[in-house]
Design a protein around this motif. Sequence first.
Motif, short mmCIF file in Angstrom:
data_model
loop_
_atom_site.label_atom_id
_atom_site.label_comp_id
_atom_site.label_asym_id
_atom_site.label_seq_id
_atom_site.Cartn_x
_atom_site.Cartn_y
_atom_site.Cartn_z
N GLU A 45 0.77 -1.07 -0.04
CA GLU A 45 0.07 -0.05 -0.13
C GLU A 45 0.77 1.26 0.16
O GLU A 45 0.66 2.26 -0.91
N LYS A 46 2.09 1.24 0.77
CA LYS A 46 2.98 2.28 1.11
C LYS A 46 3.48 2.68 -0.47
O LYS A 46 3.67 3.78 -0.81
N ALA A 47 3.96 1.38 -1.19
CA ALA A 47 4.65 1.61 -2.27
C ALA A 47 3.74 2.32 -3.74
O ALA A 47 4.07 3.03 -4.18
N SER A 48 2.42 1.75 -3.49
CA SER A 48 1.49 2.31 -4.53
C SER A 48 1.15 3.56 -4.13
O SER A 48 0.94 4.44 -5.14
N THR A 49 1.06 4.06 -2.94
CA THR A 49 0.81 5.42 -2.50
C THR A 49 1.94 6.58 -2.99
O THR A 49 1.81 7.58 -3.56
N ALA A 50 3.00 6.04 -2.75
CA ALA A 50 4.38 6.56 -3.20
C ALA A 50 4.69 6.58 -4.65
O ALA A 50 4.76 7.91 -5.20
N ALA A 51 3.93 5.74 -5.36
CA ALA A 51 3.97 5.81 -6.81
C ALA A 51 3.23 6.90 -7.51
O ALA A 51 3.62 7.39 -8.13
N ALA A 52 1.93 6.70 -6.85
CA ALA A 52 0.98 7.66 -7.27
C ALA A 52 1.43 9.09 -6.88
O ALA A 52 0.97 10.00 -7.82
N SER A 53 2.02 9.30 -5.84
CA SER A 53 2.31 10.65 -5.46
C SER A 53 3.35 11.17 -6.47
O SER A 53 3.69 12.24 -6.89
#
Length: 1033
Positions: free
Chosen positions: A1025-1033
């Motif tokens: 979840e953290k990785a996908s949030t970081a990628a999105a931002s």
Amino acid sequence: MDLPSLAVVLQAALSPNPDERKAAEQSLNQFQYTPQHLVRLLQIIVDGNCDMAVRQVASIHFKNFIAKNWSPQDPDEPQKILESDKSLVRDHILVFVAQLPPLLRVQLGECLKTIIHADYPEQWPHLLDWVKHSLQDQQIYGALFVLRILARKYEFKSDEERTPVYRIVDETFPSLLNIFNRLVHIANPPLEVADLIKLICKIFWSSIYLEIPKQLFDPNVFNGWMLLFLNILERSVPLEGQPADPELRKSWGWWKVKKWTVHILNRLYTRFGDLKLQNPENRAFAQMFQKNYAGKILECHLNLLNISRTGGYLPDRVTNLILQYLSNSISKTSMYNLLQPRLDVLLFEIIFPLMCFNDNDQKLWEEDPHEYVRKGYDIIEDLYSPRTASMDFVSELVRKRGKDNLQKFIQFIVGIFKRYDESPVEYKPYRQKDGALLAIGALCDKLKQTEPYKAELERMLVQHVFPEFSSPVGHLRAKAAWVAGQYAHIKFSDANNFRKALHSVVSGLRDPELPVRVDSVFALRSFVEACRDLNEIRPILPQLLDEFFKLMNEVENEDLVFTLETIVDKFGEEMAPYALGLCQNLAAAFWRCMNTAEADDEADDPGALAAVGCLRAISTILESVSRLPHLFVQIEPTLLPIMHKMLTTDGQEVYEEVLEIVSYMTFYSPTISMDMWSLWPLMMEALADWAIDFFPNILVPLDNFISRGTGHFLTCKEPDYQQSLWSMISHVMADKNLEDSDIEPAPKLIEVVFQNCKGQVDHWVEPYLRITVERLRRTEKSYLKCLLMQVIANALYYNAVLTISILQKLGVATEIFNLWFQMLQQVRKSGLLANFKREHDKKVCCLGLISLFALPAEQLPDDALGRVFRATLDLLVKYKDQVAEAAKVAEAEDDDDMDGFQTDDEDEDVDGSDKEMGFDAEDGDEADSIRLQKLAAQAKAFRPDDDDDDDSDDDYSDDEELQSPIDEVDPFIFFVDTVKAMQAVSPMRFQNLTQALEFHYQALANGVAQHAEQRRVEIEKEKMEKASTAAAS
């Protein structure tokens, strides 16, 4: 140095030539410790034939020397004054003190104060006899002067420290009462009589301040005193000789006597004459006071106030004290009944005029607006102000007797508004309107809660307050801003009215009159807090900040800084473009304030308060941009000079605030710069010298240095940070004079080292374990015992083989483990653990215990392993329960937050005030963690829990997570992985362990293993979840 030579040197100290002056001062310093020097100085002071200027220099030198050297602060310090010299000084100072002119007497008075505080009664047992005989021999002034100093020593002392007062009262009060009686009955008394009566009043005041001496419980004795006080209270002050200058007039002897009399009667009434406050033995006294004196005093007070009503003079302090007495009388039925017949005259003809703008205000406004602002915002001024006392009286009246008085008072105010509106411009009662607005502002809490007024507040503001924003009269523009601020939180039915008030207050920041600008800033804070749509302020934010700093350049006022903090708080990261400019302006303002404070040398100086406010505002800004680390690099050069200077003794008054800034700078900057590392030695020096009380605050930046600059901490040898830390911690932990609570940060710092420097500080494990074990043996408080035991747990997690071998080498392994297991088994009435209360404590213990599983059998025999294994399982279960409970509480709080998202204004206000009171340390459990968010702000709450508080309902709240390397370690997964490793390396040892386990522990072990697998899945999911949030931002 003989007497004539000393006189010549003192004369030279007055020379206009700086070289001669310097030589004289050096000579005085050189000879000051020689025998008889002090005695010779006294001889010059009392020599009437000597030049007055020389005598004065001698008296100042004498006073300073005695203050510094009479009683050394450190008991081990050698005495610098011979006992024979001390004895001569004590004998002679009493003889001459009364004979000296006031200029010299005041210096000897300070000396007497120092000597009496140090020597009475032990080294000066005959002092009281001297006073007693002098009173009887008619050497009255000297005796009263000394007795005043003696009584004052015990003014604030309680319990056994107060014992000497009883003898003082027994020995001197009968003579005092006779002298007082004679003085009061002198016809046409000269001013010297006022000075004597004033001294008697002050002696009486000091003797009764905390409790009534038993002698005064005798009704006849007490009545003797009261008749004289009432005589003074009723008697007119002589007109002849009164100074014309108001400043001199209020300090004139007879007005001082009046003031002290009112002061004493107030004290007797509020502390000893109130039946609700009294313990049983004083109840009879309270009843007697209420019955015989309280009403009579009230009558005298009302008559005194009548003087000001008819245009006569009454000092502000006397008026203030009388109004305090009247305010205290409102809640007492018998007193209120006496007050009622005269209440209308009191309220409308005496108290309301005191609330109105007056000639003195006008003069100050025009001639010294800075002083006008200072007086308006100075808490100390409030103690003396008739206006503040009038507001308090009205507030108390409508609070306690609102049914009788609120409507009547509001009708009176409305009448003033009406008269003002109907009058032509040149005849408008501007000053009365000012008083009416002040009254409306003072009653805001009552009016916000009471119908029908509550519903009319918005209309009242629009009709009677808003028009004054554009008044031609400056003080009404200021008052309009202040009143608007008082009502900013009400629910406005028309949003345009809120908008209009907000913009009017903002316009006030540019008013030509300084007091209007300051009152507008004060009001703006309330509007920013109440503002729901920040778009109202957002477009004008740059201009707003501009006006702020112009004003900060003009005036030092902490309320300015409070408003700025509120804006920063409200806008958060939106302040990023302004952060550097704000910090630069605040730093400049801070230096200005510090310079003013140093020049004024006053403890309650507004400059000093504003300086603290500047630093707090800087912290608020740093917090608001905490997610923008690049800004910290830009801001650092501005703040470094403040941190450098104020981490020394120069910064003791602002030390906490500076440490908060250091904490933010070391935590949020991308890396810790070499300039920031240069602050480390300053904090270490302060800790070694004077700053032990700030150890919890210093802990925060030290943790940041070690955890975020680990490489530099480990490799730098000049200075050697590891050695520096060891020196400090070992010194603190070995110091027998320090309480357990003083040294709590020390074991926390050892934990920081072991956790952050894993595998890199083996050579420090033994010294740290040695001092930990030594301190543990003499520790009484369970909280410190837990922290010290956690050092051992951390050492085991760091390197179990090394730690066990050290404990065995020290011969303490069995002792330590027995104590640890005993502490793990202690429970409270509630069933919760008595020790290791926080999640973090339990986790550290779990990691330490689990680390023991990997030890070979020769270091940990099978039976010991079984004991460790069982204790670990028990603790893991408790840890799991606590984490689950904390999650449940957090979820409930989130729900509450959502429920309360739309609240009415008043509820919001109440919530806000609760929050502003500061968070509750709740059993101290989390008050010791090093913060991820509000790091240093929370350092104030670094307080230990109360060991005996068995009923606390929150033993396990980790409100703010402790950030440390073990955050990434899940104890359940660590348990399973360590057990699997043990099974692979020593299958027989593993088999023996499991077979010896009771069914209960086997079930627990299976439960822990299942939970560990569940945690693996959860952790993996969180990572994705953290990785996908970081990628999105």
